[in-house]
Design a protein around this motif. Structure first.
Motif, mmCIF file in Angstrom:
data_model
loop_
_atom_site.group_PDB
_atom_site.id
_atom_site.type_symbol
_atom_site.label_atom_id
_atom_site.label_comp_id
_atom_site.label_asym_id
_atom_site.label_seq_id
_atom_site.Cartn_x
_atom_site.Cartn_y
_atom_site.Cartn_z
ATOM 1 N N PHE A 97 0.770 -1.168 -0.089
ATOM 2 C CA PHE A 97 0.052 0.221 0.067
ATOM 3 C C PHE A 97 0.714 1.200 -0.104
ATOM 4 C CE2 PHE A 97 -2.453 3.261 2.463
ATOM 5 C CZ PHE A 97 -3.405 3.518 1.299
ATOM 6 N N THR A 98 1.936 1.226 0.812
ATOM 7 C CA THR A 98 2.802 2.307 0.780
ATOM 8 C C THR A 98 3.518 2.678 -0.588
ATOM 9 O OG1 THR A 98 4.249 1.190 2.239
ATOM 10 C CG2 THR A 98 3.038 2.576 3.367
ATOM 11 N N LEU A 99 3.481 1.602 -1.272
ATOM 12 C CA LEU A 99 4.316 1.936 -2.644
ATOM 13 C C LEU A 99 3.383 2.411 -3.563
ATOM 14 C CD1 LEU A 99 6.824 -1.057 -2.450
ATOM 15 C CD2 LEU A 99 7.231 1.290 -1.987
ATOM 16 N N TYR A 100 2.196 1.487 -3.752
ATOM 17 C CA TYR A 100 1.142 1.580 -4.735
ATOM 18 C C TYR A 100 -0.143 1.712 -3.970
ATOM 19 C CZ TYR A 100 4.642 0.001 -7.954
ATOM 20 O OH TYR A 100 6.055 -0.431 -8.867
ATOM 21 N N PRO A 101 -0.693 2.908 -3.860
ATOM 22 C CA PRO A 101 -1.881 2.921 -2.918
ATOM 23 C C PRO A 101 -2.956 2.276 -3.771
ATOM 24 C CG PRO A 101 -1.001 5.200 -3.339
ATOM 25 C CD PRO A 101 -0.130 4.193 -3.812
ATOM 26 N N GLY A 102 -2.922 2.088 -4.950
ATOM 27 C CA GLY A 102 -4.138 1.194 -5.559
ATOM 28 C C GLY A 102 -3.986 -0.424 -5.546
ATOM 29 N N THR A 103 -3.086 -0.694 -4.625
ATOM 30 C CA THR A 103 -3.310 -2.185 -4.387
ATOM 31 C C THR A 103 -4.292 -2.430 -3.215
ATOM 32 O OG1 THR A 103 -1.400 -1.970 -2.867
ATOM 33 C CG2 THR A 103 -0.978 -2.870 -5.278
ATOM 34 N N GLU A 104 -4.732 -1.255 -2.541
ATOM 35 C CA GLU A 104 -5.585 -1.487 -1.531
ATOM 36 C C GLU A 104 -6.577 -2.411 -1.677
ATOM 37 O OE1 GLU A 104 -8.696 0.749 -0.541
ATOM 38 O OE2 GLU A 104 -8.442 -0.290 1.255
ATOM 39 N N ALA A 105 -7.514 -2.069 -2.763
ATOM 40 C CA ALA A 105 -8.689 -3.044 -3.025
ATOM 41 C C ALA A 105 -8.331 -4.575 -3.407
ATOM 42 C CB ALA A 105 -9.602 -2.645 -4.159
ATOM 43 N N MET A 106 -7.274 -4.469 -4.235
ATOM 44 C CA MET A 106 -6.756 -5.964 -4.705
ATOM 45 C C MET A 106 -6.374 -6.728 -3.455
ATOM 46 S SD MET A 106 -4.284 -4.707 -7.877
ATOM 47 C CE MET A 106 -4.689 -2.917 -8.337
ATOM 48 N N GLU A 107 -5.566 -6.228 -2.551
ATOM 49 C CA GLU A 107 -5.087 -7.103 -1.465
ATOM 50 C C GLU A 107 -6.260 -7.265 -0.518
ATOM 51 O OE1 GLU A 107 -2.116 -4.711 0.401
ATOM 52 O OE2 GLU A 107 -0.576 -5.448 -1.223
ATOM 53 N N ARG A 108 -7.051 -6.421 -0.365
ATOM 54 C CA ARG A 108 -8.264 -6.890 0.553
ATOM 55 C C ARG A 108 -9.039 -7.824 -0.338
ATOM 56 N NH1 ARG A 108 -12.305 -1.836 1.484
ATOM 57 N NH2 ARG A 108 -13.441 -3.435 2.383
ATOM 58 N N GLU A 109 -9.142 -8.067 -1.758
ATOM 59 C CA GLU A 109 -9.694 -9.084 -2.288
ATOM 60 C C GLU A 109 -9.105 -10.355 -2.022
ATOM 61 O OE1 GLU A 109 -9.658 -8.750 -6.505
ATOM 62 O OE2 GLU A 109 -10.824 -10.601 -6.797
ATOM 63 N N ALA A 110 -7.727 -10.287 -2.037
ATOM 64 C CA ALA A 110 -7.057 -11.542 -2.031
ATOM 65 C C ALA A 110 -7.171 -11.948 -0.369
ATOM 66 C CB ALA A 110 -5.584 -11.394 -2.365
ATOM 67 N N PHE A 111 -7.310 -11.069 0.495
ATOM 68 C CA PHE A 111 -7.764 -11.515 1.897
ATOM 69 C C PHE A 111 -8.857 -12.083 2.053
ATOM 70 C CE2 PHE A 111 -9.864 -10.221 5.657
ATOM 71 C CZ PHE A 111 -9.168 -10.935 6.489
ATOM 72 N N ASP A 112 -9.975 -11.464 1.506
ATOM 73 C CA ASP A 112 -11.276 -12.040 1.502
ATOM 74 C C ASP A 112 -11.502 -13.212 0.894
ATOM 75 O OD1 ASP A 112 -14.058 -12.323 1.668
ATOM 76 O OD2 ASP A 112 -14.662 -10.558 0.336
#
Ligand code: SF4
Lengths: 158, 450, 187
Positions: A97-112
């Motif tokens: 997230f700190t490098l690419y804020p756009g990964t926020e949703a994608m990482e949440r999806e992988a977590f979910d």
């Protein structure tokens, strides 16, 4: 391009593939970002429970979960794929997230969907499934949830 | 399951509890950590060298000064089932959080259950405004794994169909965008023009939407006789009509007031948020996969990549309107340059034998049967293919384990990623701008939630 | 005779028939577009197919102003309680058309995320098959529903569904409706 110690291989279709360890992962992505990879296109995770003997380059130890990050350089017109082995029971990698804020949703999806944890993610909550859902549906040990189809109620030909 | 005898008065709380999504929702300020609050207030301020400015975050604002309201998931202008929670200070939006998943279909899981032949039926239902482009992306990934060549004619048919699909998708966008802004006549015109393209699709593939037309190895059927005339009529009519849209919307003062200068975005913000498609191009970044990383035969046709300047709502509108015109240009070139030959690969591995032979030859029958029941085996490997959908980069990541079904199918939906820009674009805007912002981001919920 | 004073033609009929006829001719659909089918629903309302021929082109966005719910698209587990809530907010008499195979049976997506048939959540009157149902199919479904409203068949079914045990306390004379159902995690 990649720092020493990171295994690099040519993937299919001439995509560059890197196989860092979990510790190297964040630093590797950071070096890519400084090297004109402006965009993190995609973060997804794969559960290799049923397919442990997949091909991996020498020196990479296969684990059950793998996190795949696709980076894109707009200036060089180049893609690079980073595949990191995330662990078996409690998969966890650093959040980008700190490098690419756009990964926020994608990482949440992988977590979910797969239950991969991302360290230091600002808001690691479910994103697609209802809040009270149990389990992570895209894991291989989670059933498809098929309901058998019944035709017995259907009236016969008239 | 709840007790069926609960009375109305108590049901309200119960219903609120049933539809609540807990931690996924926008929280009160007192429950939000300051870092989190800073992120929500200015989603990308922490990018590279631009540290979060504490002055821009009014940490000490109290919850009783603001109001959190809920918009959706069943709301007329959220384009489906998007749910937004907005923190408002009077008329102005302070924080926004999109809550998604109301259309989560488990397509990635279903994709693992279907063979590669059947897979296209599944992915085509993701972004239901551009089904052809979904199938194309999936088929290209499978073809990369199989390492097969697609015949020239198939490539050009694919290009023709995707450009027609892009036109129809942008037309629906124009229609719904007009509707959101109160220009109901635009709704009627947009859908009217779209019907022409759907009629062409129906003639070619048999269905109006969710075509399952592009398949691994080629396309499902050849173009019908006289398709050139139909396509030309479509081009001429729609091109003429785009100028009518100009008259109707582009210069209209009410429309302009709601679009020009509203919700601007800079190129850095867009790149940091991984935003692609018209949203990225509106900020001035000339990034279009058709031009930058050409696939199919896009390097052989002439077209312009439309780029905006300010990244505001109006740029996004103008880009989409002009992309319709560019797509028409490409369609015209496809009509002129369409090569002859096969419309699908003759590789017996992926292509069933011709109908006529099935009646005569036992082998052909068995082959046909095998192909459609078991499917073909795909060599092990993993691949990522990307195409430019009307909304941005549509990516498909497939892991194959050598069997007839994908081991893992992941789709990078452009609107899923673009939707993250909502919080940034809405910050500081007024309540009525939220509608235009959602509309110009153009999220397709089927693709967001998959 | 009194009839001699009449200045106009007149018809006689039963009041129920008149009510049914009026109901049939003024159905107000709630827009409940979920997925791909919603696009076809929009197309049905558009210029080529023109739902206004049946007086139904105005899709009401508030469930309070609507009496027909067209469930257009797949209903996920997360959406199910919301759908039920919208249905509960609609005024009686109300009808439901389940549009598309996804809403009717789950269709292609027989998996964990999709409710296998919206009839598990709300009572459905007409099913429109297809993926997506073409506008003609949807219109046929709507006409079928109109016919059922006119003949009153639907009302017969409603009558058998009457609540059987109403409490005697004054604040509870509203009819019972089941609370929204979260279908739950399939195991
Ligand atoms: S029935 Fe078909 S068109 Fe309708 S929502 Fe389901 S998949 Fe989409």
């Amino acid at each position: 391009m990649a720092p020493p110690g990171v295994v690099v291989s040519e993937g299919l279709a001439a995509d560059l593939c890197c196989f860092p360890s979990r510790e190297q992962y964040f630093a590797l992505i950071e070096s890519f970002r400084d090297d004109a990879f402006e965009m993190c296109v995609d973060v997804c995770a794969v559960d290799y429970l049923d397919y442990p003997d997949r091909w991996l380059p020498e020196g990479v130890v296969a684990t059950r979960f793998e996190v795949v990050t696709n980076l894109l350089s707009l200036s060089k017109k180049l893609r690079v794929r980073v595949r990191v082995q995330a662990g078996d029971d409690r998969p966890e990698v650093a959040s980008l997230f700190t490098l690419y804020p756009g990964t926020e949703a994608m990482e949440r999806e992988a977590f979910d969907l797969l239950g991969v944890l991302f360290t230091d993610h600002p808001d690691l909550t479910r994103i697609l499934m209802p809040e009270d859902w149990e389990g992570h549906p895209l894991r291989k040990d989670y059933g498809v949830g098929k309901v058998p189809v019944q035709f017995k109620e259907a009236p016969g030909p008239r | 399951m709840s007790d069926p005898t609960i009375r109305t008065a108590e049901r309200i709380d119960l219903l609120a509890a049933e539809t609540s999504e807990g931690a996924q929702e926008l929280q009160f300020r007192r429950d939000t950590a300051s870092g989190q609050l800073g992120r929500e207030v200015g989603a990308v301020l922490r990018v590279d060298g631009r540290a979060l400015d504490p002055h821009s975050v009014d940490f000490d604002r109290r919850d009783d000064e603001t109001m959190i309201i809920n918009m959706g998931p069943s709301h007329p202008s959220t384009h489906g089932v998007l749910r937004l929670m907005l923190e408002l200070d009077g008329e102005f939006v302070l924080r926004t959080k999109p809550i998604i998943g109301y259309l989560h279909t488990g397509m990635e899981k279903t994709g693992e259950e279907l063979s590669y032949v059947q897979g296209a039926t599944n992915v085509t239902r993701m972004d239901y405004l551009s089904p052809v482009i979904n199938e194309l992306c999936y088929s290209m990934a499978v073809e990369k794994l199989l390492d097969i060549e697609v015949p020239d004619r198939a490539v050009w048919i694919r290009m023709l169909m995707s450009e027609l699909n892009r036109i129809s998708s942008h037309l629906v966008w124009m229609a719904t965008n007009g509707m959101d802004l109160g220009a109901s006549s635009m709704m009627i015109y947009g859908l009217r023009e779209r019907e022409m393209i759907l009629a062409f699709f129906e003639k070619t593939a048999g269905l109006r939407m969710n075509l399952n037309y592009v398949r691994p190895g080629g396309v499902a059927a050849d173009l019908p006789d006289g398709w050139q005339d139909d396509a030309l009529v479509i081009c001429d009519t729609i091109l003429a009509r785009t100028y009518e849209y100009d008259d109707l919307l582009t210069g209209q003062p009410i429309f302009r007031n709601r679009m020009v200068g509203v919700a601007p975005m800079t190129a850095e913000e867009a790149l940091a948020l991984s935003v692609t498609g018209p949203l990225l191009r509106s900020t001035g970044v000339p990034w279009d996969l058709r031009r930058s990383m050409p696939y199919l035969a896009y390097d052989e046709v002439e077209f312009d990549v439309i780029v905006g300047t300010y990244g505001d709502n109006f740029d996004r509108y103008a880009i989409r309107l002009n992309e319709i015109r560019e797509s028409i240009r490409i369609v015209r070139q496809c009509i002129d340059m369409m090569p002859g030959g096969d419309y699908r690969s003759q590789d017996p591995k992926v292509t069933p034998p011709p109908r006529a032979r099935i009646g005569e030859s036992m082998e052909a029958l068995i082959h046909h049967f095998k192909l459609f029941t078991e499917g073909f085996h795909v060599p092990a490997g993993e691949v990522y293919s990307a195409v430019e959908s009307p909304r941005g980069e549509l990516g498909c990541y497939i892991v194959a384990d050598g069997g007839p079904k994908p081991y893992r199918l992941h789709v990078r939906g452009p609107s899923f990623v673009n939707l993250q820009a909502v919080s940034l674009l809405m910050r500081g805007g007024s309540m009525s701008d939220t509608i235009t912002v959602i509309s110009t981001i153009d999220p397709i919920m089927g693709e967001v939630d998959r | 005779m009194a009839l001699e004073d009449l200045q106009h033609n007149f018809l006689t009929g039963r009041i129920e028939d008149l009510a049914r006829w009026a109901r049939r001719a003024s159905v107000w659909p709630a827009s409940f577009g979920l997925a791909c089918c919603a696009i076809e629903m929009m197309a049905t309302g558009g210029a080529d197919f023109d739902l206004s021929r049946f007086g139904m082109e105005v899709f009401r966005n508030s469930p309070r102003q609507a009496d027909l719910m067209i469930v257009a698209g797949r209903v996920s587990q997360k959406m199910a309680p919301v759908l039920r809530q919208v249905y509960d907010q609609m005024m009686e008499p109300k009808w439901v058309i389940s549009m598309g195979v996804c809403a009717s049976t789950g269709g292609l997506f027989n998996n964990y995320a999709i409710v296998q048939g919206v009839d598990q959540i709300v009572p459905v009157d007409v099913y429109a098959p297809g993926c997506p149902p073409s506008p003609e199919t949807l219109m046929h479904a709507i006409l079928t529903l109109h016919e059922q409203i006119r003949t009153g068949e639907i009302m017969k079914r409603r009558a058998t569904d009457e609540p059987t045990h109403l409490d005697q306390t004054p604040e509870s004379w509203t009819p019972e409706v089941p609370v929204a159902v979260r279908v739950g995690t399939p195991k």
